[in-house]
Design a protein around this motif. Structure first.
Motif, mmCIF file in Angstrom:
data_model
loop_
_atom_site.group_PDB
_atom_site.id
_atom_site.type_symbol
_atom_site.label_atom_id
_atom_site.label_comp_id
_atom_site.label_asym_id
_atom_site.label_seq_id
_atom_site.Cartn_x
_atom_site.Cartn_y
_atom_site.Cartn_z
ATOM 1 N N ALA A 37 -2.676 -6.059 11.388
ATOM 2 C CA ALA A 37 -2.002 -4.860 10.899
ATOM 3 C C ALA A 37 -0.514 -5.097 10.670
ATOM 4 C CB ALA A 37 -2.204 -3.713 11.893
ATOM 5 N N GLN A 38 0.103 -5.980 11.464
ATOM 6 C CA GLN A 38 1.515 -6.263 11.260
ATOM 7 C C GLN A 38 1.770 -6.899 9.897
ATOM 8 O OE1 GLN A 38 4.109 -5.301 12.974
ATOM 9 N NE2 GLN A 38 2.832 -4.296 14.497
ATOM 10 N N GLU A 39 0.813 -7.660 9.396
ATOM 11 C CA GLU A 39 0.945 -8.198 8.048
ATOM 12 C C GLU A 39 0.962 -7.074 7.020
ATOM 13 O OE1 GLU A 39 -2.204 -10.917 7.476
ATOM 14 O OE2 GLU A 39 -1.551 -12.305 9.053
ATOM 15 N N GLN A 40 0.157 -6.051 7.259
ATOM 16 C CA GLN A 40 0.127 -4.920 6.348
ATOM 17 C C GLN A 40 1.423 -4.118 6.409
ATOM 18 O OE1 GLN A 40 -2.351 -4.868 4.269
ATOM 19 N NE2 GLN A 40 -3.222 -6.604 5.383
ATOM 20 N N VAL A 41 2.086 -4.115 7.557
ATOM 21 C CA VAL A 41 3.371 -3.427 7.667
ATOM 22 C C VAL A 41 4.390 -4.071 6.730
ATOM 23 C CG1 VAL A 41 5.308 -2.922 9.203
ATOM 24 C CG2 VAL A 41 2.973 -2.607 10.009
ATOM 25 N N GLY A 42 4.492 -5.393 6.762
ATOM 26 C CA GLY A 42 5.419 -6.082 5.874
ATOM 27 C C GLY A 42 5.073 -5.899 4.409
ATOM 28 N N LEU A 43 3.778 -5.931 4.107
ATOM 29 C CA LEU A 43 3.361 -5.745 2.718
ATOM 30 C C LEU A 43 3.662 -4.325 2.247
ATOM 31 C CD1 LEU A 43 1.969 -7.308 0.436
ATOM 32 C CD2 LEU A 43 -0.185 -6.320 1.190
ATOM 33 N N ALA A 44 3.396 -3.342 3.103
ATOM 34 C CA ALA A 44 3.682 -1.955 2.735
ATOM 35 C C ALA A 44 5.170 -1.745 2.507
ATOM 36 C CB ALA A 44 3.166 -1.013 3.822
ATOM 37 N N TYR A 45 6.001 -2.382 3.333
ATOM 38 C CA TYR A 45 7.446 -2.236 3.153
ATOM 39 C C TYR A 45 7.881 -2.822 1.815
ATOM 40 C CZ TYR A 45 12.444 -2.518 4.042
ATOM 41 O OH TYR A 45 13.804 -2.387 3.939
ATOM 42 N N ALA A 46 7.349 -3.983 1.453
ATOM 43 C CA ALA A 46 7.722 -4.593 0.175
ATOM 44 C C ALA A 46 7.290 -3.713 -0.992
ATOM 45 C CB ALA A 46 7.095 -5.984 0.063
ATOM 46 N N GLY A 47 6.067 -3.189 -0.927
ATOM 47 C CA GLY A 47 5.602 -2.327 -2.006
ATOM 48 C C GLY A 47 6.375 -1.024 -2.086
ATOM 49 N N TRP A 48 6.711 -0.452 -0.930
ATOM 50 C CA TRP A 48 7.460 0.806 -0.911
ATOM 51 C C TRP A 48 8.861 0.617 -1.489
ATOM 52 C CZ3 TRP A 48 6.560 5.755 -0.572
ATOM 53 C CH2 TRP A 48 7.546 6.644 -0.165
ATOM 54 N N ASP A 49 9.524 -0.462 -1.112
ATOM 55 C CA ASP A 49 10.867 -0.721 -1.628
ATOM 56 C C ASP A 49 10.829 -0.945 -3.137
ATOM 57 O OD1 ASP A 49 13.795 -1.539 -1.089
ATOM 58 O OD2 ASP A 49 12.988 -3.283 -2.152
ATOM 59 N N SER A 60 4.977 7.591 6.218
ATOM 60 C CA SER A 60 3.923 8.075 5.325
ATOM 61 C C SER A 60 3.256 6.961 4.522
ATOM 62 C CB SER A 60 4.490 9.156 4.392
ATOM 63 O OG SER A 60 5.536 8.635 3.584
ATOM 64 N N PRO A 61 3.956 5.882 4.082
ATOM 65 C CA PRO A 61 3.226 4.822 3.365
ATOM 66 C C PRO A 61 2.133 4.183 4.208
ATOM 67 C CG PRO A 61 5.590 4.604 2.996
ATOM 68 C CD PRO A 61 5.404 5.629 4.067
ATOM 69 N N PHE A 62 2.294 4.172 5.535
ATOM 70 C CA PHE A 62 1.253 3.598 6.385
ATOM 71 C C PHE A 62 -0.062 4.355 6.249
ATOM 72 C CE2 PHE A 62 4.640 1.967 9.599
ATOM 73 C CZ PHE A 62 4.978 0.974 8.695
ATOM 74 N N LEU A 63 0.009 5.670 6.137
ATOM 75 C CA LEU A 63 -1.215 6.468 6.075
ATOM 76 C C LEU A 63 -2.014 6.170 4.813
ATOM 77 C CD1 LEU A 63 -0.041 9.957 7.384
ATOM 78 C CD2 LEU A 63 -1.546 8.349 8.524
ATOM 79 N N TRP A 64 -1.334 5.851 3.725
ATOM 80 C CA TRP A 64 -2.060 5.627 2.472
ATOM 81 C C TRP A 64 -2.500 4.178 2.309
ATOM 82 C CZ3 TRP A 64 0.157 10.141 3.102
ATOM 83 C CH2 TRP A 64 -0.319 11.242 2.386
ATOM 84 N N TRP A 65 -1.736 3.230 2.804
ATOM 85 C CA TRP A 65 -2.099 1.833 2.596
ATOM 86 C C TRP A 65 -2.972 1.286 3.721
ATOM 87 C CZ3 TRP A 65 -3.162 -1.579 -0.686
ATOM 88 C CH2 TRP A 65 -3.192 -2.933 -0.379
ATOM 89 N N MET A 66 -2.746 1.697 4.946
ATOM 90 C CA MET A 66 -3.481 1.141 6.067
ATOM 91 C C MET A 66 -4.828 1.822 6.245
ATOM 92 S SD MET A 66 -0.666 0.453 9.046
ATOM 93 C CE MET A 66 0.567 -0.826 8.847
ATOM 94 N N ARG A 67 -5.730 1.070 6.836
ATOM 95 C CA ARG A 67 -7.016 1.636 7.213
ATOM 96 C C ARG A 67 -6.858 2.312 8.581
ATOM 97 N NH1 ARG A 67 -8.443 1.899 2.363
ATOM 98 N NH2 ARG A 67 -6.192 1.721 2.210
ATOM 99 N N VAL A 68 -7.853 3.086 8.996
ATOM 100 C CA VAL A 68 -7.749 3.847 10.236
ATOM 101 C C VAL A 68 -7.552 2.920 11.429
ATOM 102 C CG1 VAL A 68 -8.964 5.415 11.786
ATOM 103 C CG2 VAL A 68 -9.073 5.773 9.310
ATOM 104 N N GLY A 69 -8.323 1.840 11.484
ATOM 105 C CA GLY A 69 -8.187 0.912 12.605
ATOM 106 C C GLY A 69 -6.830 0.235 12.634
ATOM 107 N N GLU A 70 -6.292 -0.114 11.458
ATOM 108 C CA GLU A 70 -4.979 -0.748 11.405
ATOM 109 C C GLU A 70 -3.886 0.223 11.856
ATOM 110 O OE1 GLU A 70 -6.023 -3.692 7.620
ATOM 111 O OE2 GLU A 70 -4.905 -1.822 7.342
ATOM 112 N N LEU A 71 -3.985 1.474 11.435
ATOM 113 C CA LEU A 71 -2.992 2.460 11.858
ATOM 114 C C LEU A 71 -3.030 2.660 13.370
ATOM 115 C CD1 LEU A 71 -0.850 4.562 11.025
ATOM 116 C CD2 LEU A 71 -2.709 6.237 10.871
ATOM 117 N N ARG A 72 -4.218 2.700 13.940
ATOM 118 C CA ARG A 72 -4.336 2.857 15.385
ATOM 119 C C ARG A 72 -3.698 1.672 16.106
ATOM 120 N NH1 ARG A 72 -9.330 3.915 15.547
ATOM 121 N NH2 ARG A 72 -10.047 1.760 15.757
ATOM 122 N N ALA A 73 -3.901 0.464 15.587
ATOM 123 C CA ALA A 73 -3.320 -0.718 16.217
ATOM 124 C C ALA A 73 -1.794 -0.715 16.109
ATOM 125 C CB ALA A 73 -3.893 -1.983 15.579
#
Length: 606
Positions: free
Chosen positions: A271-283, A167-180
């Motif tokens: 988008a993989q950079e955003q995955v790591g950033l989202a994980y840090a923010g979520w934690d 669920s954090p991906f849906l709020w932090w990522m953009r549509v194109g990043e989520l698709r990738a």
């Protein structure tokens, strides 16, 4: 299945797993086959004599017992419910754009589309097979243009797995990043649809579920003995196919990654950079912001929206995160949901259950809290309750109210009382040190407000390794606070989950075992030193709010914070630790004086 090397390797490993299953079946049928041969020989007057008769009398009952045992084990493996991840289901009516994007992506990858979509309160995404009968039939809406969803085709053709999205991906990522990010995940439905790989996975999941059934605590000795044998056989088979199953999954992942390279490859790197950033923010959000609220019996109802605020704050403070906030002008992936707020609330409640162990629904002692109410409903209340617990422990220790001309004459709780006790020069012996420094080698003198008499045989709090390096008053107070908090947590509370409140009868939609909540505790229990620091900080903050006009605040990265003139205070912690470890209250008193905080004034407790 495609021609990728990983797919071919996965199929080869799947066949190896199925060969192990076939060998196990052959071993179970071998005694019966021999018994049939012996009985057929007797019927044809060929295998006669005392030796053959003895063999028939011994082997025939043995073959029957082996068949019954094999049938029972096979029944347990087939009927045992495989583990299923706790998720929030998302129907097509609730997210038509998200389903459309997933189908378009599956068409571009030339793989079956997932049968459904679900969200998990974690920064990860995967495919999950939920075709076991215990998981229930497909959703009633039966998405006709999604692979394997038709009723007539049910159980005749492999049903595509469920796509689980963090669920954090849906709020932090953009549509194109989520698709990738989802492209290599969705590509895994291709190898998953192969009959050999699907059969091997069902066999491994069945064995794993059988081991879980056998490991469940039971009181009946007969069933315990029977299931012990089932568990032994299941573990033996799991050990035999462990390597092949692991290599099969690696082959499936490699095949999916190879197939997804042709879809948004350049965007996926970003988008993989955003995955790591989202994980840090979520934690950070869970451990610093959500956990204090959960401990207060409140659960933030917009955790995913909080991730955006936390990462935006990070981009403002950290130069390494510069540029990430500029992405917020693009369309967020949560716009693919019809009602993002409702989904966020459901995911936030699930996160509270998984990481803290709260009940499945709201109640008087377990209610949602909005971010705008967080400072008053959580921060202020937490500080005042901690301050009240601190003074309650001081009362039981016999600590006298603060003395001096400016002290309160009513005996009301004050910060000075705590400071005077912890900075008592006459008892500021370092915890863990011996009493050799006392006059004539005698025992160290202990007043009624420092280290009261202990029960014979009870451990000395000064000998606690965690409290080494602190003063004697600090060590004693920390130990008392730990004991008091342990008693409060051991008391039954409506906010504590129990089998009665989480029974299948009360939650028919729960398909996962929630009796062991929390499944993923965020942090180990706080140490006695940390508890004392938290309570002393809370007392200082209460004094600041009641005497200097300070206010409770919420810092998205650090959690509860004290606001003085609208600015957060970041230099309080070192001064608190100096008082706890050295018994020196001077730095803290100077800090209080500079901010106009009067420690001798009474404070309002929770």
């Amino acid at each position: 299945m495609g021609v990728e090397a990983g797919a071919q390797a996965a199929r080869a490993r799947a066949l190896a797993v199925l060969r192990i299953r076939s060998r196990a079946l052959a071993v179970a049928l071998l005694p019966a086959a021999v018994a049939v041969i012996l009985l057929a020989g007797a019927a044809g007057d060929r295998l006669e004599g005392p030796v053959w008769d003895t063999a028939r009398w011994v082997l025939t009952p043995f073959a029957v017992l082996v068949l019954l045992a094999a049938g029972g084990i096979a029944l347990v493996v087939a009927r045992a419910r495989p583990a299923m991840s706790p998720t929030v289901p998302v129907t097509e009516e609730a997210a038509p754009d998200l389903y459309r994007m997933v189908r378009d992506l599956a068409d571009r990858l030339d793989v079956p589309a997932p049968s459904a979509i679900a969200l998990t309160p974690d920064c990860d995404s995967w495919l999950e097979d939920r075709t076991h009968p215990a998981h229930g039939p497909p959703p009633a809406e039966e998405h006709h243009d999604i692979a394997g969803a038709g009723r007539q085709a049910h159980r005749r053709h492999p049903v595509a797995p469920v796509l689980v999205i963090g669920s954090p991906f849906l709020w932090w990522m953009r549509v194109g990043e989520l698709r990738a990010v989802l492209a290599p995940v969705i590509a895994g439905t291709g190898p998953s649809a192969h009959p050999d790989i699907a059969a091997a996975r069902r066999f491994v999941r069945g064995l794993d579920a059988a081991v879980a059934v056998a490991s469940a605590p039971r009181r009946e000795p007969v069933s315990r003995a029977v299931l012990a044998g089932v568990g032994w056989v299941a573990r033996l088979l799991l050990r035999s196919c462990r390597v092949h199953a692991g290599e099969m999954e690696r082959g499936v992942a490699a095949a999916a990654a190879e197939r997804a390279q042709a879809v948004d490859y350049g965007l996926r790197i970003v988008a993989q950079e955003q995955v790591g950033l989202a994980y840090a923010g979520w934690d950070r959000l869970l451990t610093r912001v959500a956990l204090p609220a959960w401990r207060m019996g409140r659960w933030p109802s917009r955790l995913d929206a909080g991730v955006v605020a936390a990462l935006t704050e990070l981009s403002r403070r950290d130069r390494l995160a510069e540029g990430f906030a500029s992405r917020l002008g693009e369309r967020p992936a949560c716009d693919l949901l019809e009602e993002p707020g409702t989904v966020d609330e459901a995911a936030s409640l699930l996160a509270a259950r998984l990481f803290h162990g709260g009940p499945s629904g709201s109640g008087p002692d377990w209610s949602p809290v909005d971010w705008s109410e967080y400072p008053d409903e959580v921060v202020d209340r937490k500080w005042r309750l901690d301050a009240a617990r601190l003074h309650r422990v001081l009362d039981t220790m016999g600590v006298r109210p603060a003395s001096g001309p400016a002290a309160s004459a009513t005996g009301a709780p004050t910060l000075s009382r705590v400071l005077d006790h912890l900075a008592d020069a006459g008892t500021a012996r370092t915890a863990g040190s011996t009493s050799a420094g006392s006059p004539a080698g005698g025992p160290a003198v202990s007043g009624p407000d420092t280290a009261p008499a202990r029960t014979p045989g009870a451990p000395d709090p000064l000998d606690d390794e965690d409290l080494s390096g602190t003063t004697a008053p600090s060590a004693t107070l920390a130990a008392r606070l730990s004991a008091e908090l342990a008693r409060e947590e051991a008391a039954p509370s409506p906010a504590t989950p129990s089998p009665a409140s989480s029974s299948p009868a009360s939650d028919a939609a729960a398909l996962w075992d929630d009796r062991a909540l929390p499944l993923f505790p965020l942090q180990p229990p706080r140490t006695a030193r940390e508890l004392l620091a938290d309570h002393l900080t809370a007392m200082v903050c209460c004094a600041a709010m009641d005497t200097a006009g300070a206010a409770p605040g919420l810092d998205w990265l650090d959690g509860p914070t004290l606001l003085i003139d609208g600015e957060r205070t970041a230099d309080l912690a070192p001064k608190v630790l100096t008082l706890i470890e050295d018994g020196d209250a001077t730095p803290l008193r100077v800090w209080l004086s500079q901010l106009g905080i009067r420690p001798e004034k009474p404070v309002r407790l929770g």
